[in-house]
Design an enzyme around this catalytic site. Structure first.
Site, PDB file in Angstrom:
ATOM      1  N   ASP A 126      55.883  65.785-140.219  1.00  0.00           N
ATOM      2  CA  ASP A 126      56.139  65.138-138.923  1.00  0.00           C
ATOM      3  C   ASP A 126      56.794  63.756-139.005  1.00  0.00           C
ATOM      4  OD1 ASP A 126      52.965  66.071-137.300  1.00  0.00           O
ATOM      5  OD2 ASP A 126      54.386  67.227-138.499  1.00  0.00           O
ATOM      6  N   THR A 186      49.719  61.900-138.078  1.00  0.00           N
ATOM      7  CA  THR A 186      50.764  61.513-137.141  1.00  0.00           C
ATOM      8  C   THR A 186      50.326  60.492-136.099  1.00  0.00           C
ATOM      9  OG1 THR A 186      51.938  63.556-137.473  1.00  0.00           O
ATOM     10  CG2 THR A 186      52.276  62.498-135.350  1.00  0.00           C
TER      11      THR A 186
END
Lengths: 654, 162
Positions: A126, A186
């Site tokens: 990510d 993330t």
């Protein structure tokens, strides 16, 4: 969270045999001799055992018709994409002989991209906390410092003046606290009113609980933001009641509410309903959770990497995340854990109670037919507002479609897409439009312009020299006599169910398509990746245009996934068919109609590499002649390298 | 008939030990009997939750990969003419042991099962590729087939965690 339901009536905890023997035997049988009694009993028991096995097995098929073995495939195929795994499993698990393809280092090293962001080695996933600060674009990313597969996750870091020429910096955050000991996952950045940065990110604690943590630059005067400090009071958010300890991750950038508080949203799920939780805060340290959700959609599963932002209804610039008002729509985007697809929807945000309603509930976030940023390989995407140039920029994680053995051998896995600007399509108002950032043009070297008319069933080589790093912009027109023919010909049935995936790819010939380019092809076209339009008659005799990328013949190798990707693209009256293609070794990004429909693919040719890579133009239509007017640029490498003090003195290349 | 129903109930209750979710879980996989026999063969099976069952099966994948690698190593001497295919298999199975299995274990333990799914699927792929390197049947055929089957079953269970 376990989601299986017990099929069998697990009730009594007592020994069932001892209980039932005395209860169940009817009175009349007690008069028989014991031996016969036992013989009958055991015989019946055996029969019952046999019958029970059959019944429970059949019963399960009946009850869970939709959830039998093919459900693992059907969920993904519902989404309309031959999901990586299904393709591979169904192709390789049957008993057909599959020729192994031994990858050699020449083939593997060709795969590394020249102008897409990727770390020097190992695994990335990510995008995290993208932002612009003191003259630099910052990019953070999920990174495994130890292997070419996911694991041991830390925050990698890189900076650039122009979103294209990146410089690697030291790792920004590692799992060094109990609240992120199992992973620094993330997160997103928010700029406070005084211009300072706060970063919210998910930590996987030492007990594997997903929590949200606060971090900030250790030295705000450092434009490179090398060092990050974690708030001593972390975690600032833990999973609330009713939410699973492992269903709570990926906090968004915060936006200001009309009362002056900051607001964030975090994706999760309740059973199979995907949801987005909403919290208010004044200091990013303590939060009030709303009782209501920002939004929820049943049967969509876990929502990862939720993103929420405003878009202008009328202007083609980006908006700061806090902007609201009558000229604005709001986008919710989520990454679907079940299908690995990023979906978005456009709707209306109600600031007073922190809720959002889609304009079109039938294509709500996460529904298989909902809009996607990208119809190919593209996940965990995240936008940020670039206050430097007034744009909203989209990052997307592009994973590999090959085997992990190849990733281990080549020593890396995953790239990022070229950052794209995102705006509302002011003409259709129903979808977003994305386009590679302008700065990519700085990589353009020499170019060649072409105007070609190609008849039905033609393939033409396009002589551009090297064909592994290209930027192609093309316009297509179907010869009008053929179009008239098509409209007047009533016997032509509307291709209702046509889609890139089900149509048989680029070799399935129709009256008006497919036509486009074959990239990463070898001279004999034994390997090729067509990127094309297919025009068919849709509802009400209107022409329907589909934009596809067919990787099914992209390589001789059989241990990679080779899907056919694509989707319908709106073509408005008076518009020509336009496409742009970025080719960069093992990644191909296609954009149709100025970015209304985008497709990213990963491609692993074994022959069409280095000097053997060619470009072709083709028209596989049966009836139509097509004129193609296009320009092809050779693209320079971005020379992504580790930052050195010399880089500070180098002027921006834009 | 009532007697029959009662007998079936008894049998069902016998088959399901206290709290075990092995059978209902395995019913949702492509190979019920393989799934049940693998999970029942591990003492942790009867009290495991779905994550636990997935981890047990990943353990089986690990064990099978180790066993297969040993077999591959032994074949170099016995069947030197197969060297090329054995080299490829060795690489593929080392990937299963060194990349797929650790990735899957970490992902499932930490609650991001999609990476576990990737690892498990890949184990099946690597086994298929290894098998594909031989012309038809090979000394490794039943081992690679086993890996493909276990991979399919494990994947179905991992997907329940998504």
């Amino acid at each position: 969270m376990a989601s299986t339901e017990a099929l069998l009536p697990v009730t009594s905890r007592q020994d069932p045999l001892s209980e039932s023997r005395s209860d169940q035997i009817p009175e009349t049988r007690r008069r028989r001799p014991i031996k016969v009694h036992l013989a009958v009993y055991s015989g019946l028991l055996l029969i019952a055992l046999y019958v029970a096995l059959i019944v429970t097995h059949d019963g399960s098929t009946a009850q869970h018709g939709a959830k039998d073995e093919s459900s693992t495939e059907s969920r993904a195929s519902l989404a309309g994409v031959s999901e990586k795994s299904n393709d591979r499993v169904s192709r390789l698990s049957d008993d057909r002989k599959v020729e192994a393809f031994p990858w050699n280092n020449t083939m593997l090293s060709w795969q590394r991209t020249a102008f897409h962001f990727q770390p020097e080695k190992n695994w990335m996933n990510d995008p995290n906390g993208p932002l612009f600060y003191k003259g630099w674009y910052h990019f953070f990313y999920q990174y495994n410092p130890n292997a070419a597969v996911w694991g041991d996750i830390v925050w990698g870091h890189a900076v650039s003046k122009d979103l294209i020429h990146w410089l690697y910096l030291p790792i920004a955050m590692v799992p060094d606290q109990w609240y992120d000991a199992n992973g620094v996952w993330t997160g997103s950045a928010t700029f406070l009113d005084d211009g300072s940065i706060v970063m919210l990110y998910t930590g996987s604690t030492d007990k594997f609980v997903q929590v949200q943590n606060l971090a900030y630059p250790e030295d705000p005067s450092d434009p490179l933001l090398l060092k990050w400090a974690k708030f001593s009071g972390n975690p600032v958010l833990v999973p609330p009641p009713g939410i699973g300890a492992k269903d709570f991750r990926d906090p968004t950038t915060a936006w200001k509410t009309s009362t002056g508080k900051w607001r964030i949203t975090i994706g999760s799920k309740i059973n199979r309903t995907g949801i987005s939780l909403i919290y208010d805060t004044t200091d990013f340290k303590t939060y009030e959770k709303h009782d209501t959700l920002l939004h929820q959609v049943p049967n969509t599963g876990m929502w990862e990497c939720v993103d929420f932002y405003p878009v202008s209804k009328t202007q083609v610039n980006g908006l700061d995340t806090s902007v609201n008002g009558p000229g604005v729509k709001h986008v919710i985007k989520a990454s679907m854990d079940d299908t690995r697809i990023d979906h978005y929807a456009i709707g209306t945000y109600y600031d007073s109670n922190g809720t959002w309603v889609p304009d079109n509930p039938s294509i709500d976030v996460g529904i298989s037919t909902a809009l996607r940023y990208d119809y190919g390989k593209f996940y965990a995407s995240k936008t940020f507002y670039d206050q430097n140039k007034g744009r909203r920029i989209l990052w997307g994680w592009i994973g590999e479609s090959d085997s992990e053995a190849a990733d281990v051998q080549k020593g890396w896995s995953s790239v990022q897409g070229i950052p794209r600007t995102v705006v509302l399509d002011t003409r259709t108002r129903k979808n977003l439009v994305q386009w590679p950032v302008e700065e990519i043009k700085s990589l353009r070297l020499s170019s060649k312009k072409f105007d070609m008319t190609i008849g039905p069933g033609t393939v033409v080589p396009v002589d551009v020299g090297s064909a592994t790093q290209l930027d192609i912009e093309a316009e297509f027109e179907i010869k009008t006599e053929d179009l008239k023919l098509f409209f007047d010909d009533d016997s032509v049935e509307a291709d209702k169910k046509f889609s890139c995936e089900t149509s048989g790819g680029s070799t399935a010939r129709g009256a008006l398509g497919p036509f486009g380019f074959s990239v990463l092809a070898d001279e004999s076209l034994s390997e090729q990746t067509p990127v094309y339009f297919y025009v068919t008659k849709g509802k009400h005799s209107k022409l329907k245009t589909v934009f596809c990328t067919d990787t099914s013949r992209s390589t001789m190798a059989n241990d990679v996934v080779k899907p056919i990707y694509g989707s319908f693209v709106p073509v408005l009256k008076g518009e020509k068919l336009t496409m742009r293609i970025l080719v960069d070794h093992s990644i191909v990004e296609g954009f149709a109609q100025g970015g209304r429909t985008c497709i990213t693919s990963r491609v692993y040719p074994t022959k069409a590499i280095y000097g053997a890579t060619k470009l072709f133009l083709f028209n596989n239509a049966i009836d139509a002649t097509v004129t193609a007017s296009f320009k092809v640029w050779q693209m320079n490498s971005a020379f992504i390298h580790p930052y050195s003090p010399d880089d500070l003195g180098v002027p921006s290349r834009t | 008939m009532k007697m029959m129903k009662v007998m079936m109930l008894i049998v069902m209750m016998m088959m399901v030990s206290e709290g075990s979710i092995i059978e209902p879980t395995c019913k949702e996989t492509p190979d019920f009997s393989l799934c049940v026999s693998l999970l029942n063969s591990d003492p942790r099976g009867s009290s495991a939750d779905t994550s636990g069952l997935a981890l047990i099966l990943i353990d089986k994948i690990k064990g099978l990969a180790t066993k297969t690698l040993n077999e591959i190593n032994g074949l170099y001497k016995k069947r030197p003419e197969l060297k090329r295919a054995l080299d490829e298999c060795s690489r593929r199975y080392k990937t299963i042991l060194n990349a797929d299995v650790p990735e899957a274990i970490e992902a499932i333990s930490k609650g991001v099962p999609k990476f576990g799914e990737d690892g498990v699927i890949d184990a099946g792929v690597e086994a298929s590729v290894c098998q594909g390197g031989f012309n038809g049947r090979s000394p490794l055929t039943s081992l690679t087939k086993s890996m493909q089957k276990i991979s399919n079953v494990t994947r179905a269970i991992v997907r329940m965690l998504l």
